[in-house]
Design a protein around this motif. Structure first.
Motif, PDB file in Angstrom:
ATOM      1  N   TYR A   1      -7.292   6.540   2.409  1.00  0.00           N
ATOM      2  CA  TYR A   1      -6.467   7.722   2.656  1.00  0.00           C
ATOM      3  C   TYR A   1      -7.250   8.893   3.208  1.00  0.00           C
ATOM      4  O   TYR A   1      -6.664   9.834   3.723  1.00  0.00           O
ATOM      5  CB  TYR A   1      -5.755   8.156   1.366  1.00  0.00           C
ATOM      6  CG  TYR A   1      -4.705   7.174   0.892  1.00  0.00           C
ATOM      7  CD1 TYR A   1      -3.475   7.083   1.524  1.00  0.00           C
ATOM      8  CD2 TYR A   1      -4.964   6.334  -0.188  1.00  0.00           C
ATOM      9  CE1 TYR A   1      -2.512   6.183   1.096  1.00  0.00           C
ATOM     10  CE2 TYR A   1      -4.009   5.431  -0.625  1.00  0.00           C
ATOM     11  CZ  TYR A   1      -2.791   5.361   0.014  1.00  0.00           C
ATOM     12  OH  TYR A   1      -1.849   4.461  -0.401  1.00  0.00           O
ATOM     13  N   SER A   2      -8.579   8.869   3.092  1.00  0.00           N
ATOM     14  CA  SER A   2      -9.378  10.020   3.523  1.00  0.00           C
ATOM     15  C   SER A   2      -9.385  10.139   5.041  1.00  0.00           C
ATOM     16  O   SER A   2      -9.220   9.150   5.751  1.00  0.00           O
ATOM     17  CB  SER A   2     -10.805   9.869   3.017  1.00  0.00           C
ATOM     18  OG  SER A   2     -11.431   8.746   3.599  1.00  0.00           O
TER      19      SER A   2
ATOM     20  N   ILE B   1       0.856  -1.191   0.000  1.00  0.00           N
ATOM     21  CA  ILE B   1       0.000   0.000   0.000  1.00  0.00           C
ATOM     22  C   ILE B   1       0.890   1.238   0.000  1.00  0.00           C
ATOM     23  O   ILE B   1       1.719   1.411   0.903  1.00  0.00           O
ATOM     24  CB  ILE B   1      -0.912   0.011   1.235  1.00  0.00           C
ATOM     25  CG1 ILE B   1      -1.812  -1.232   1.239  1.00  0.00           C
ATOM     26  CG2 ILE B   1      -1.773   1.276   1.263  1.00  0.00           C
ATOM     27  CD1 ILE B   1      -2.603  -1.429   2.514  1.00  0.00           C
ATOM     28  N   PRO B   2       0.768   2.116  -0.995  1.00  0.00           N
ATOM     29  CA  PRO B   2       1.611   3.317  -1.043  1.00  0.00           C
ATOM     30  C   PRO B   2       1.391   4.206   0.185  1.00  0.00           C
ATOM     31  O   PRO B   2       0.295   4.247   0.737  1.00  0.00           O
ATOM     32  CB  PRO B   2       1.139   4.028  -2.325  1.00  0.00           C
ATOM     33  CG  PRO B   2       0.516   2.947  -3.142  1.00  0.00           C
ATOM     34  CD  PRO B   2      -0.120   2.012  -2.155  1.00  0.00           C
ATOM     35  N   PRO B   3       2.421   4.918   0.605  1.00  0.00           N
ATOM     36  CA  PRO B   3       2.281   5.765   1.803  1.00  0.00           C
ATOM     37  C   PRO B   3       1.374   6.964   1.602  1.00  0.00           C
ATOM     38  O   PRO B   3       0.836   7.509   2.566  1.00  0.00           O
ATOM     39  CB  PRO B   3       3.721   6.203   2.093  1.00  0.00           C
ATOM     40  CG  PRO B   3       4.434   6.077   0.779  1.00  0.00           C
ATOM     41  CD  PRO B   3       3.793   4.927   0.074  1.00  0.00           C
ATOM     42  N   THR B   4       1.206   7.410   0.341  1.00  0.00           N
ATOM     43  CA  THR B   4       0.342   8.559   0.056  1.00  0.00           C
ATOM     44  C   THR B   4      -0.602   8.229  -1.098  1.00  0.00           C
ATOM     45  O   THR B   4      -0.421   7.225  -1.803  1.00  0.00           O
ATOM     46  CB  THR B   4       1.175   9.801  -0.326  1.00  0.00           C
ATOM     47  OG1 THR B   4       1.863   9.542  -1.565  1.00  0.00           O
ATOM     48  CG2 THR B   4       2.183  10.153   0.758  1.00  0.00           C
ATOM     49  N   PHE B   5      -1.583   9.085  -1.292  1.00  0.00           N
ATOM     50  CA  PHE B   5      -2.604   8.859  -2.310  1.00  0.00           C
ATOM     51  C   PHE B   5      -2.131   9.253  -3.711  1.00  0.00           C
ATOM     52  O   PHE B   5      -2.652   8.747  -4.712  1.00  0.00           O
ATOM     53  CB  PHE B   5      -3.851   9.664  -1.933  1.00  0.00           C
ATOM     54  CG  PHE B   5      -5.055   9.357  -2.772  1.00  0.00           C
ATOM     55  CD1 PHE B   5      -5.413   8.055  -3.083  1.00  0.00           C
ATOM     56  CD2 PHE B   5      -5.863  10.384  -3.238  1.00  0.00           C
ATOM     57  CE1 PHE B   5      -6.536   7.768  -3.848  1.00  0.00           C
ATOM     58  CE2 PHE B   5      -6.997  10.113  -3.999  1.00  0.00           C
ATOM     59  CZ  PHE B   5      -7.333   8.807  -4.299  1.00  0.00           C
ATOM     60  N   ALA B   6      -1.128  10.119  -3.804  1.00  0.00           N
ATOM     61  CA  ALA B   6      -0.699  10.645  -5.107  1.00  0.00           C
ATOM     62  C   ALA B   6      -0.315   9.546  -6.110  1.00  0.00           C
ATOM     63  O   ALA B   6      -0.783   9.569  -7.260  1.00  0.00           O
ATOM     64  CB  ALA B   6       0.458  11.626  -4.920  1.00  0.00           C
ATOM     65  N   PRO B   7       0.525   8.564  -5.742  1.00  0.00           N
ATOM     66  CA  PRO B   7       0.871   7.521  -6.718  1.00  0.00           C
ATOM     67  C   PRO B   7      -0.332   6.659  -7.113  1.00  0.00           C
ATOM     68  O   PRO B   7      -0.368   6.133  -8.224  1.00  0.00           O
ATOM     69  CB  PRO B   7       1.935   6.691  -5.998  1.00  0.00           C
ATOM     70  CG  PRO B   7       1.769   6.988  -4.553  1.00  0.00           C
ATOM     71  CD  PRO B   7       1.291   8.403  -4.488  1.00  0.00           C
ATOM     72  N   VAL B   8      -1.289   6.535  -6.203  1.00  0.00           N
ATOM     73  CA  VAL B   8      -2.502   5.784  -6.531  1.00  0.00           C
ATOM     74  C   VAL B   8      -3.263   6.478  -7.646  1.00  0.00           C
ATOM     75  O   VAL B   8      -3.715   5.838  -8.607  1.00  0.00           O
ATOM     76  CB  VAL B   8      -3.406   5.631  -5.282  1.00  0.00           C
ATOM     77  CG1 VAL B   8      -4.755   5.019  -5.657  1.00  0.00           C
ATOM     78  CG2 VAL B   8      -2.715   4.781  -4.235  1.00  0.00           C
ATOM     79  N   LYS B   9      -3.410   7.791  -7.549  1.00  0.00           N
ATOM     80  CA  LYS B   9      -4.125   8.547  -8.586  1.00  0.00           C
ATOM     81  C   LYS B   9      -3.425   8.440  -9.929  1.00  0.00           C
ATOM     82  O   LYS B   9      -4.073   8.251 -10.966  1.00  0.00           O
ATOM     83  CB  LYS B   9      -4.257  10.018  -8.169  1.00  0.00           C
ATOM     84  CG  LYS B   9      -5.224  10.243  -7.014  1.00  0.00           C
ATOM     85  CD  LYS B   9      -5.540  11.707  -6.822  1.00  0.00           C
ATOM     86  CE  LYS B   9      -4.342  12.466  -6.298  1.00  0.00           C
ATOM     87  NZ  LYS B   9      -4.695  13.887  -5.979  1.00  0.00           N
TER      88      LYS B   9
END
Length: 218
Positions: free
Chosen positions: A217-218, A174-182
């Motif tokens: 992430y929310s 699971i990536p640490p932040t949402f940015a790479p997911v987007k």
């Protein structure tokens, strides 16, 4: 009673429609339990389970255009109504069902019995066990989807669902932040689009994974 003459969108009266739904659910309970036991501990995604129930083996669900919420919603609702019913039935044997669009599987509970059931504050359970919710209008379905994507309907996903969603988007963890997911989601949706050789089913699956990670992430 006057409710016996109420007509639902299917054209059946309320009493006939309820009888039909009840019979359909009884068939689905048997089929879903069989498919989940065959799948073993890895379980099945909601999409894979729908396709199994559409197959020649069962023929319990008709064709679905996964890009059209008004077609997908009744199938999704009926499936999750069935899963909640089956989960209740299995509790006496010390089993339950992990419920998530990304992973639906049987698991053993710590102790048999109905005390393992979610409490009355479980809004999702109450929603799916109310068969009247099957009859939402297209406008209501559209409004509900708009609220979901706007983030007004959010429930923190469990760690297993989050990990499965990340894996579907191609992450090892699971990536640490949402940015790479987007970024990954946009790239995958482009390649999965039907105009580029993909399918609406692939896009739907990606949307489900993205929604789970967004809630995480929310």
């Amino acid at each position: 009673m006057t409710t016996d003459h109420k007509t639902h969108p299917s054209g059946r009266t309320a009493s006939n429609e309820l009888n039909w739904l009840t019979q359909q659910v009884e068939h689905l309970i048997l089929a879903v339990e069989h498919e989940l036991r065959m799948a073993g501990p890895l379980g099945l995604s909601e999409l894979a389970l729908i396709k199994a129930l559409q197959s020649d083996r069962w023929q319990l669900l008709g064709p679905v255009d996964f890009a059209r919420p008004e077609q997908l919603y009744p199938v999704h609702f009926l499936l999750f109504h069935t899963l909640y019913r089956l989960s209740d039935d299995l509790l006496s044997n010390g089993e339950s069902i992990h419920l998530s669009p990304m992973r639906i599987r049987l698991f053993s509970t710590s102790s048999p019995g109905r005390e393992s059931l979610p409490g009355p504050t479980d809004a999702l359970r109450e929603f799916y066990l109310d068969l009247e919710q099957y009859y939402l209008s297209n406008t209501e379905i559209s409004d509900m989807m708009d609220r979901f994507w706007a983030g007004t309907i959010q429930q923190k996903p469990d760690s297993e669902s989050t990990a499965s969603a990340a894996e579907l988007l191609g992450f090892d963890a699971i990536p640490p932040t949402f940015a790479p997911v987007k970024r990954r989601f946009r790239k995958l949706v482009m390649t999965a689009h039907p105009d580029r050789g993909g399918s609406t089913e692939e896009v739907q699956h990606l949307n489900e994974a993205f929604a789970i990670l967004k809630a995480h992430y929310s």
